[in-house]
Design a protein around this motif. Structure first.
Motif, PDB file in Angstrom:
ATOM      1  N   MET A 160       0.834  -1.198   0.000  1.00  0.00           N
ATOM      2  CA  MET A 160       0.000   0.000   0.000  1.00  0.00           C
ATOM      3  C   MET A 160       0.872   1.254   0.000  1.00  0.00           C
ATOM      4  N   ALA A 189       1.020   4.054  -2.835  1.00  0.00           N
ATOM      5  CA  ALA A 189       0.769   5.461  -2.505  1.00  0.00           C
ATOM      6  C   ALA A 189       1.981   6.341  -2.806  1.00  0.00           C
ATOM      7  N   ASN A 230       4.918   6.230  -1.066  1.00  0.00           N
ATOM      8  CA  ASN A 230       5.294   6.716   0.244  1.00  0.00           C
ATOM      9  C   ASN A 230       6.417   5.929   0.913  1.00  0.00           C
ATOM     10  N   LEU A 278      -9.506   6.811  -5.507  1.00  0.00           N
ATOM     11  CA  LEU A 278      -9.424   8.005  -4.658  1.00  0.00           C
ATOM     12  C   LEU A 278      -9.203   9.248  -5.508  1.00  0.00           C
ATOM     13  N   MET A 279      -8.336   9.116  -6.532  1.00  0.00           N
ATOM     14  CA  MET A 279      -8.090  10.261  -7.398  1.00  0.00           C
ATOM     15  C   MET A 279      -9.367  10.634  -8.164  1.00  0.00           C
ATOM     16  N   CYS A 329     -11.748  12.609  -6.056  1.00  0.00           N
ATOM     17  CA  CYS A 329     -11.339  13.929  -5.561  1.00  0.00           C
ATOM     18  C   CYS A 329     -12.262  15.001  -6.135  1.00  0.00           C
ATOM     19  N   PHE A 364      -5.769  15.890  -6.469  1.00  0.00           N
ATOM     20  CA  PHE A 364      -5.052  14.805  -5.788  1.00  0.00           C
ATOM     21  C   PHE A 364      -3.679  15.289  -5.318  1.00  0.00           C
ATOM     22  N   ARG A 386      -4.046  17.734  -2.400  1.00  0.00           N
ATOM     23  CA  ARG A 386      -4.347  17.034  -1.141  1.00  0.00           C
ATOM     24  C   ARG A 386      -3.115  16.322  -0.601  1.00  0.00           C
ATOM     25  N   ARG A 436       1.135   9.622  -9.561  1.00  0.00           N
ATOM     26  CA  ARG A 436       1.890   9.278  -8.364  1.00  0.00           C
ATOM     27  C   ARG A 436       3.403   9.341  -8.649  1.00  0.00           C
ATOM     28  N   ILE A 442      -7.693   5.068   4.673  1.00  0.00           N
ATOM     29  CA  ILE A 442      -7.202   4.826   3.316  1.00  0.00           C
ATOM     30  C   ILE A 442      -6.738   6.128   2.680  1.00  0.00           C
ATOM     31  N   GLU A 443      -7.537   7.183   2.861  1.00  0.00           N
ATOM     32  CA  GLU A 443      -7.158   8.474   2.278  1.00  0.00           C
ATOM     33  C   GLU A 443      -5.844   8.975   2.879  1.00  0.00           C
ATOM     34  N   ALA A 451      -3.413   7.211   3.953  1.00  0.00           N
ATOM     35  CA  ALA A 451      -2.306   6.440   3.382  1.00  0.00           C
ATOM     36  C   ALA A 451      -1.959   6.956   1.985  1.00  0.00           C
ATOM     37  N   TYR A 452      -2.974   7.267   1.172  1.00  0.00           N
ATOM     38  CA  TYR A 452      -2.710   7.634  -0.228  1.00  0.00           C
ATOM     39  C   TYR A 452      -2.402   9.107  -0.418  1.00  0.00           C
ATOM     40  N   PHE A 453      -2.843   9.947   0.495  1.00  0.00           N
ATOM     41  CA  PHE A 453      -2.523  11.357   0.328  1.00  0.00           C
ATOM     42  C   PHE A 453      -1.223  11.709   1.041  1.00  0.00           C
ATOM     43  N   GLY A 454      -0.493  10.675   1.443  1.00  0.00           N
ATOM     44  CA  GLY A 454       0.897  10.906   1.803  1.00  0.00           C
ATOM     45  C   GLY A 454       1.201  11.095   3.265  1.00  0.00           C
ATOM     46  N   ASP A 455       0.266  10.791   4.158  1.00  0.00           N
ATOM     47  CA  ASP A 455       0.533  11.050   5.562  1.00  0.00           C
ATOM     48  C   ASP A 455       1.072   9.850   6.342  1.00  0.00           C
ATOM     49  N   LEU A 456       0.910   8.650   5.822  1.00  0.00           N
ATOM     50  CA  LEU A 456       1.280   7.468   6.607  1.00  0.00           C
ATOM     51  C   LEU A 456       2.484   6.747   6.014  1.00  0.00           C
TER      52      LEU A 456
END
Lengths: 220, 224
Positions: free
Chosen positions: A17, A21, A23, A56-57, A60, B83, B86, B128, B184-185, B187-192
């Motif tokens: 995940m 992402a 990350n 998710l995108m 938005c 995206f 955010r 991404r 989930i958001e 994780a994907y928007f870069g915080d986790l």
């Protein structure tokens, strides 16, 4: 590079995940990309995580683009190369290193610039960003890697041969995920030299005196 | 079948035929649907169905169709920008990157395979990667492409199943309790980080399990 049948140790959902992402530290992304290159199951799982990202995108709330953005984008396209007609060339040769690792090495195994780290073990540090470190390890058949602990997480992907440690047996394609608490001594199986890709999100620390003194020079 | 030189000539007269939902179609009807999409000149009645966006993207891929590209741009560029914002990018940089992602979409369209990714999934991966490159200034190691060869023709049935599963997954996420959706958001928007993701116990990973099984079947089928 299709060894997908025999892989027993896979990536976690959290790693997939975070990779999806965008990350992960670069060194970990290299492990994920390499394992996925060897493992259909994790490729399928990654596809599902990418689909979540797409969803998710898609959901938005739009943010308006500037008035001339479409024309500006067409201008970008015209000034760049048109790749549409390029066939996706595929290399039919067989390699020891998966494609993402070959990108960092600049070739397959014979292009790796090994440095000895003692007891027959060799390593080659790969140029990744400073938020982690990645290196190739060459462990002669039957030899051990110096006993080491590490801050943060260490991911080890077997590319050739196999090793065992206190946790389990790891063969080509398998990933070992070792957290901070694990002090382990990987031993390569007899019969074939073992080649691994190892990555940490912090520098390693060795237990025995000599490697610990050498550590600043070896950057591990 | 996409390399039909006459398709532009018939475009306007057929533009009112509308868009069919791809979900309920059998193979024969799916071929009809493709023909209608090829003839469709106007994007005005385009729905937001992911299967339809795939067919618009295929027109860019196979015909370098600028009107199809404009339709994709109008739909996706503002979402890519949102995206990126955010994920912590400022508006000017997000605008830059969104234009860049759309330009890459045009340049890399030959790599789009609707049996492997929906339009939104594929565009997400480009956005991404652009974010990692522009904001984190890092390289992005990508998996080796599957050895399917340049002649790989995607199976229509595979394409249909993938588009359906993508929609189902989207619906499943939309229906999640807000706490899980927020995770989930995040994780994907870069915080986790990955360790923070691993510590989250409420992540609804079960919702993606059926898709994984189908994707695996498809991979094995395609490798044969």
């Amino acid at each position: 590079m299709n060894m997908t049948q025999d892989i027993k140790h896979h990536l976690t959902d959290a790693l997939l995940m975070a990779y999806s992402a965008g990350n992960l530290p670069e060194a970990f992304s290299l492990i994920v990309a390499s394992h996925v290159s060897m493992c259909d199951e994790c490729r399928a799982r990654l596809g599902a995580f990418d689909t979540i990202g797409g969803n998710l995108m898609e959901s938005c709330d739009s943010v308006a683009m500037s008035a001339d953005s479409f024309e500006a984008t067409l201008a970008r396209i015209e000034s760049g190369p048109d790749a549409a007609s390029q066939p996706c060339a595929r290399d039919a040769r067989s390699f020891v290193l998966p494609a993402p690792v070959r990108d960092y090495v600049g070739g397959d195994l014979d292009a790796v610039k090994w440095r000895p780290v003692g007891m027959g073990v060799k390593q080659a540090i790969l140029p990744t960003a400073a938020d982690g470190s990645a290196r190739l390890l060459y462990i002669p058949a039957g030899s051990a890697v110096p006993d080491h602990g590490h801050r943060g997480t260490e991911l080890t992907l077997v590319l050739q041969g196999a090793f065992s440690d206190q946790v389990d047996h790891f063969a080509a394609g398998d990933v070992e995920i070792a957290d901070e608490d694990l002090d382990h001594t990987p031993v390569a199986e007899p019969g074939q030299d073992c080649i691994c890709l190892a990555a940490t999100d912090a520098p390693l620390r060795f237990r025995s005196l000599l490697p610990r003194m050498a550590q600043p020079f070896l950057r591990i | 079948m996409y390399r039909d030189a006459n398709f532009r000539d018939t475009a306007d007269s057929n533009s009112r035929q509308g868009v069919l939902s791809a979900r309920a179609l059998d193979d024969e009807a799916h071929v009809r649907h493709e023909k209608q999409n090829r003839r469709m000149g106007s994007m005005s009645n385009m729905t937001q169905n992911d299967a339809d966006w795939a067919s618009v993207l295929i027109r860019v891929r196979d015909h370098r169709d600028k009107e199809a590209f404009r339709a994709l741009f109008q739909h996706f560029a503002p979402r890519i920008k949102a995206f990126l914002m955010r994920s912590g990018t400022d508006a000017a940089m997000a605008e830059e990157c969104a234009q860049d992602v759309m330009a890459s979409l045009w340049q890399k369209a030959h790599l789009f395979d609707p049996s492997r990714a929906s339009a939104s999934t594929w565009i997400f991966t480009i956005a991404r990667n652009r974010r990692i490159d522009a904001i984190r200034k890092q390289k992005r190691p990508e998996p080796e492409d599957l050895p399917w060869g340049p002649e790989h023709e995607p199976d229509q049935a595979d394409t249909l199943v993938l588009q359906q599963e993508t929609e189902k997954l989207g619906q499943a996420i939309a229906c999640l309790p807000s706490k899980q959706k927020e995770l989930i958001e995040k994780a994907y928007f870069g915080d986790l980080t990955h360790s923070e993701i691993a510590e989250q116990t409420g992540l609804p990973l079960g919702t993606i399990k059926s898709r994984i099984r189908l994707a695996l079947d498809r991979l094995r089928h395609a490798m044969k």
